[in-house]
Design an enzyme around this catalytic site. Structure first.
Site, PDB file in Angstrom:
ATOM      1  N   ASP A  43       0.823  -1.204   0.000  1.00 39.63           N
ATOM      2  CA  ASP A  43       0.000   0.000   0.000  1.00 39.63           C
ATOM      3  C   ASP A  43       0.861   1.259   0.000  1.00 39.63           C
ATOM      4  O   ASP A  43       0.347   2.372  -0.146  1.00 39.63           O
ATOM      5  CB  ASP A  43      -0.987   0.008   1.163  1.00 39.63           C
ATOM      6  N   SER A  44       2.181   1.086   0.110  1.00 32.80           N
ATOM      7  CA  SER A  44       3.108   2.209  -0.053  1.00 32.80           C
ATOM      8  C   SER A  44       3.049   2.787  -1.456  1.00 32.80           C
ATOM      9  O   SER A  44       3.610   3.852  -1.720  1.00 32.80           O
ATOM     10  CB  SER A  44       4.542   1.774   0.266  1.00 32.80           C
ATOM     11  N   ASP A  82      -1.201  -6.074  -0.275  1.00 37.80           N
ATOM     12  CA  ASP A  82      -1.630  -5.472   0.991  1.00 37.80           C
ATOM     13  C   ASP A  82      -3.136  -5.253   1.030  1.00 37.80           C
ATOM     14  O   ASP A  82      -3.726  -4.760   0.066  1.00 37.80           O
ATOM     15  CB  ASP A  82      -0.951  -4.113   1.184  1.00 37.80           C
ATOM     16  N   LYS A 111      -1.731  -9.438   2.723  1.00 38.79           N
ATOM     17  CA  LYS A 111      -0.987  -9.074   3.930  1.00 38.79           C
ATOM     18  C   LYS A 111      -1.842  -8.178   4.799  1.00 38.79           C
ATOM     19  O   LYS A 111      -2.479  -7.243   4.301  1.00 38.79           O
ATOM     20  CB  LYS A 111       0.337  -8.383   3.587  1.00 38.79           C
ATOM     21  N   GLU A 113      -1.886  -5.854   8.437  1.00 41.98           N
ATOM     22  CA  GLU A 113      -1.125  -5.208   9.495  1.00 41.98           C
ATOM     23  C   GLU A 113      -1.801  -5.415  10.850  1.00 41.98           C
ATOM     24  O   GLU A 113      -3.015  -5.287  10.973  1.00 41.98           O
ATOM     25  CB  GLU A 113      -1.005  -3.701   9.229  1.00 41.98           C
ATOM     26  N   GLU A 180       8.793  -4.896  10.895  1.00 45.54           N
ATOM     27  CA  GLU A 180       9.288  -3.598  10.412  1.00 45.54           C
ATOM     28  C   GLU A 180       9.739  -2.697  11.557  1.00 45.54           C
ATOM     29  O   GLU A 180       9.002  -2.473  12.522  1.00 45.54           O
ATOM     30  CB  GLU A 180       8.212  -2.883   9.596  1.00 45.54           C
TER      31      GLU A 180
END
Length: 263
Positions: A43-44, A82, A111, A113, A180
């Site tokens: 999502d970056s 993501d 993925k 978070e 991270e």
């Protein structure tokens, strides 16, 4: 790497996993020819591709569009996508609809978070036949709650929680976890205590693998120089030089030459 079984095999053989974050077809084609193991459509992309200040601006439509582009160029590489901001917090039906969109777009896994409030969802997704990769430590979707991009897990309480969260993710069915921006000692301890592999970014060399954003490792942004990043190329310098040479040759009529034209 072609399946989630390859991740487990790498850990069992003590072979490191290499992952890059990629967002488009052209770069995915190059990654497909490389020795890199797997691709993350992160999502970056909201920041790197669309110019937003953080990952919160990534929508499911954005994620599905870029996942589809990457999957068309990724060849045999395993592709993880993501789940975007808030997609896991709007109820089971909405979350599963978003999972479906990413998988139909070409992802092999999603993925997620954090694990607080997500354990049952992860379990449901896995039981539905979709592999899930976890993400702990600095979780960019919680950037405002965390007070910025700060190192996580430094206190004993925070370290214990992260370790416990990793166990919960493993028990819920995650096949791997991204760690991270956490202390190297903690990352190594988590890695040693999990059966599933860990993939680090700013977490030292004791993890089972590493992930970097492709544009970052290629040196496309000279202003982005965090401590965890090593630039394996000088992309900005080379691209800028090529653009300037092109402009100069157009101006001087050195390009196009007769051989660049048609009878």
């Amino acid at each position: 790497m072609k399946t989630i079984l390859d991740f487990a095999n790498k850990k069992n053989k003590k072979e490191k996993i290499s992952m890059v974050t990629c967002y488009d077809y052209s770069f995915a084609k190059i990654v497909a020819e490389s020795k890199v193991d797997t691709i993350l459509v992160g999502d970056s992309l909201a920041q790197v591709i669309h110019g937003f200040p953080n990952t919160l601006h990534a929508t499911i439509e954005m994620m599905a569009l870029h996942t589809a582009a990457v999957s068309r160029g990724a060849g045999n590489k395993f592709v993880v996508a993501d789940m975007p901001f808030m997609s896991t917090r709007k109820g089971l039906e909405t979350a599963m609809n978003d999972v479906q969109k990413l998988m139909v777009a070409g992802a092999h896994a999603v993925k997620i978070e954090n694990v607080d409030g997500h354990a049952e969802l992860i379990k449901h997704i896995v039981e539905s036949g979709v592999p899930v990769m976890g993400h702990l430590g600095l979780t960019p979707q919680s950037i405002h709650q965390l007070g910025g991009p700060k190192i996580q897990g430094r206190s004993q309480t925070a370290a214990e929680k992260l370790m416990n969260d990793a166990f919960i993710m493993e028990q819920a069915g995650c096949f791997a976890i991204v760690l991270e921006l956490i202390p190297s000692v903690l990352a190594e301890k988590v890695t040693q205590n999990l059966k599933i592999p860990t993939i680090g970014i700013g977490a030292g060399s004791g993890t089972d693998g590493q992930v970097l954003v492709l544009q970052d490792m290629l040196g496309m942004n000279p202003e982005f120089n965090p401590k965890f990043l090593k630039k394996f190329g000088q992309g900005h310098t080379h691209v800028l030089a090529a653009l300037n040479q092109y402009a100069e040759e157009v101006s001087s009529v050195a390009f196009p030459k007769p051989e660049n034209g048609y009878e």
